[in-house]
Write an enzyme that holds these catalytic residues in place. Structure first.
Site, PDB file in Angstrom:
ATOM      1  N   LYS A 211      79.485 -26.224  83.733  1.00  0.00           N
ATOM      2  CA  LYS A 211      79.735 -25.498  82.476  1.00  0.00           C
ATOM      3  C   LYS A 211      81.126 -25.861  81.969  1.00  0.00           C
ATOM      4  O   LYS A 211      82.118 -25.709  82.679  1.00  0.00           O
ATOM      5  CB  LYS A 211      79.635 -23.990  82.711  1.00  0.00           C
ATOM      6  CG  LYS A 211      78.212 -23.508  83.008  1.00  0.00           C
ATOM      7  CD  LYS A 211      78.185 -22.100  83.597  1.00  0.00           C
ATOM      8  CE  LYS A 211      78.658 -21.062  82.644  1.00  0.00           C
ATOM      9  NZ  LYS A 211      78.538 -19.694  83.221  1.00  0.00           N
TER      10      LYS A 211
ATOM     11  N   LYS B 240      82.520 -18.888  89.559  1.00  0.00           N
ATOM     12  CA  LYS B 240      83.587 -18.630  88.583  1.00  0.00           C
ATOM     13  C   LYS B 240      84.636 -17.733  89.232  1.00  0.00           C
ATOM     14  O   LYS B 240      84.308 -16.851  90.021  1.00  0.00           O
ATOM     15  CB  LYS B 240      82.969 -17.928  87.357  1.00  0.00           C
ATOM     16  CG  LYS B 240      83.965 -17.466  86.322  1.00  0.00           C
ATOM     17  CD  LYS B 240      83.283 -16.704  85.198  1.00  0.00           C
ATOM     18  CE  LYS B 240      82.712 -17.625  84.154  1.00  0.00           C
ATOM     19  NZ  LYS B 240      82.320 -16.896  82.918  1.00  0.00           N
TER      20      LYS B 240
HETATM   21  O1  LIG Z   1      78.017 -16.595  82.109  1.00  0.00           O
HETATM   22  C1  LIG Z   1      78.365 -15.653  82.801  1.00  0.00           C
HETATM   23  C2  LIG Z   1      79.677 -15.019  82.641  1.00  0.00           C
HETATM   24  O2  LIG Z   1      80.417 -15.152  83.791  1.00  0.00           O
HETATM   25  C3  LIG Z   1      79.525 -13.585  82.220  1.00  0.00           C
HETATM   26  O3  LIG Z   1      80.625 -12.815  82.659  1.00  0.00           O
HETATM   27  P1  LIG Z   1      80.826 -11.368  81.982  1.00  0.00           P
HETATM   28  O4  LIG Z   1      79.508 -10.613  82.089  1.00  0.00           O
HETATM   29  O5  LIG Z   1      81.906 -10.719  82.790  1.00  0.00           O
HETATM   30  O6  LIG Z   1      81.249 -11.609  80.568  1.00  0.00           O
END
Ligand SMILES: O=C[C@H](O)COP(=O)(O)O
Length: 608
Positions: free
Chosen positions: A86, A28
């Site tokens: 996802k 991501k």
């Molecule tokens: O599913 C995982 C997400 O990237 C969680 O990111 P975050 O902890 O910054 O909300």
């Protein structure tokens, strides 16, 4: 078991995540929105670097909810060979159309739908995702500057999401700016994974870089799935995640963790005038918690009072409670499920009925308050040595019928359950659930509009399909279509797996209805066999020793017909993913895993 997913930006962070033992590496770009996509090149290079050492997921980006746009991007991501894709489902009238457009891809790649807790998520999309063959669903947050998951989705609403998704055969995840204190609050709901990014970045924030130390701290709180797939009689990782381990200094004492003057609106009371509305109830709880260190440093070393408040909220959210005593028992049972709690005092006080308040105070404690880890499954619910209001201590039973839920077909625990049952010294008959095969019947009936009679027959055949999978997994099992075949299999030293069509389709006392699933059929068989016990194995852990069959049916954890089908005098147990690790030892010793659920209170049955 709940797995840890870490969102990383590429190969360097992937290495840190792998070194920290994460279970799923998620690609991501945190600088490109809620589900910012990394480049295909970065994704491909990272997949190559990981080289199968862990499953890889990747997000598609914050895409407009246009079916063709989403399908094309998901195809591009899937073509890299990633394990999970996802896809963000932002609020839109096109959501179902987008899910439908992805069905062809879902047939060959594991798709995970992402809903957003801060964008009024539509959980009615869960059956749509299941219908279009998605592998899983999760909740995240879209605006990372606007609070954490639990700020938008309160704890009492989480079982509804997790449990509903699992009942549809979906892998389910929770994420959204999760921090260390959130983890012990979310683990009791048994999601398949918790997702992290911000908490892995230490002080640099989610758009900074993840750090090995922060990854390690979170890893310690999320019990590691045994990679060997083996099961041990005690899940020390789970205990460690709760800050408790068998080598804790035995000279340490206990701390009192308390919640005082916790007032909630509660549906409670036996009088008719108390029904249909809430009244203010004050909760005072004090838990005696085994110390794990005299130098507490982080969440591994403490028992969060949030767990107490979340438990109360979750219990209250289930619906009307007749008695203050019952409510206090449920709260005490919930809190004593944590292995570090040795004693709990619960005071429940109605504030609107008397001069200052009326209610009850109870004290419950663990029978063996020693530090030794309870033998058998550490994650076992309701069968610890806690002094329970009901007879909870396991006893050797003559024979048990065990329904293995069809939703376990995709679960990591399936092999553990089959091995435990195949090796059981306790005489058992396995009843296969219908799972995704039965879901297919429901979907097809909607499309083709055939009768419930036909659907009922097909759903029973769906059970046989899962039964064949179970049989295929272990040669100590044998198929059985009649009571005689079950007896012959047992006599031959085999564990019978019921293939129900012959018996069930001709049984006049099995109603033709979707209210009757494999739960009820297992209860029916228990009656026919004169079994002493019935165990339902579910892929959800969102139930407690304090549950009743009615509260379980209300939440869809057992089918609507189950209470009526369950014979009198049969010990009913419920087990979830956390019980798989210790099931083998328990069954080998003649005991049942999971938690005992009280028999339904029935009017005296007519004779004859
Ligand atoms: O599913 C995982 C997400 O990237 C969680 O990111 P975050 O902890 O910054 O909300």
């Amino acid at each position: 078991m709940t797995r840890m997913l870490a969102s990383v930006t590429g190969v360097d962070e992937a290495e840190i995540a792998l070194a920290g033992g994460v279970d799923i590496v998620d690609l991501k770009d945190p600088k490109a929105g809620a589900l910012g996509a990394v480049s295909i090149q970065t994704l491909s290079r990272t997949i190559s670097l990981i080289a199968g050492r862990a499953p890889v997921s990747a997000v598609c980006g914050d895409l407009p909810m246009e079916p063709e746009t989403i399908r094309a991007k998901a195809e591009e991501i899937a073509a890299t060979g990633v394990d999970y894709v996802k896809i963000g489902f932002f609020p839109s009238a096109n959501a179902a159309a987008c899910a439908a457009a992805l069905e062809p891809l879902a047939a060959r790649t594991k798709l995970i739908a992402v809903l957003f807790a801060d964008l009024a998520p539509d959980f009615e999309l869960l059956p749509v995702f299941a219908k279009h063959r998605f592998h899983g669903a999760m909740v995240d947050t879209a605006n990372k500057a606007n609070g954490r998951l639990l700020d938008h989705l309160p704890p009492e609403q989480i079982p509804g999401f997790v449990d509903r998704a699992k009942s549809l055969g979906l892998m389910v995840g929770l994420s959204g700016s999760l921090e260390a204190p959130d983890i012990p609050r979310l683990l009791p709901f048994a999601p398949d994974f918790l997702g992290f990014r911000g908490a892995l970045c230490g002080d640099s924030g989610r758009t900074g870089s993840i750090s090995a130390e922060a990854v390690s701290q979170i890893r310690e709180l999320v019990p590691e799935v045994s990679r060997a797939g083996g099961s041990s009689s005690v899940d020390y990782r789970l205990l460690a995640a709760r800050g408790y381990s068998p080598d804790t200094d035995p000279t340490l004492g206990t701390d009192k963790i308390f919640v005082r003057d916790f007032v909630l609106p509660v549906q409670i009371g036996a009088y008719s005038f108390e029904h249909g509305h809430t009244q203010k109830v004050r909760f005072d709880v004090t838990a005696d918690v085994l110390q794990v260190t005299d130098h507490p440093e982080d969440m591994r070393h403490v028992f969060s009072y949030d767990i107490i408040m979340d438990g109360i909220r979750t219990i209250v959210a289930r619906g009307h409670v007749q008695l203050s005593e019952a409510l206090a028992e449920q709260v005490a049972t919930y809190i004593l499920e944590n292995p570090r709690v040795v004693r709990v005092t619960v005071r429940v006080e109605k504030l609107e009925l008397g001069p200052g308040g009326v209610g009850v105070e109870i004290e419950r404690k663990r029978q063996s308050a020693g530090r030794g880890v309870a033998s058998g499954s550490a994650g076992r619910k309701g069968q610890s040595a806690v002094s329970q209001p009901r007879q909870e201590r396991p006893e050797v039973v003559r024979r048990a019928v065990v329904k293995l839920g069809g939703s376990t077909v995709r679960a990591a625990e399936l092999e553990s359950w089959i091995a435990a049952l195949a090796g059981s010294k306790l005489p058992v008959v396995i009843v296969p659930g219908g799972g995704l095969f039965a879901d297919q019947v429901r979907e097809t009936q909607i499309r083709m509009d055939f009768s419930d009679t036909a659907a009922h027959a097909m759903a029973i055949l769906a059970m046989e399909q899962f039964g064949q999978i179970i049989l295929d997994r272990d040669e100590r099992l044998a198929p059985a279509r009649s009571l005689q075949e079950m007896a012959r299999a047992s006599d031959a030293g085999k564990v019978p797996v019921w293939l129900p069509s012959s018996l069930a389709l001709s049984a006049p006392d099995i109603p033709v209805s979707w209210d009757i699933t494999s739960d009820s059929l297992a209860a029916w068989l228990a009656g026919k066999l004169g079994a002493k016990a019935l165990l339902l194995i579910k892929q959800t852990g969102a139930f407690f020793g304090s549950d009743t069959i009615d509260s379980l049916a209300t939440r869809g954890i057992v089918d609507a017909g189950f209470a009526a089908m369950l014979p009198d005098g049969v010990d009913f147990h419920l087990a979830g993913p956390k019980d798989a690790a210790g099931a083998g030892a328990l069954l080998a010793a003649g005991n049942l895993p999971g938690v005992a659920i009280a028999a339904p209170v029935r009017p005296a049955r007519k004779a004859g």
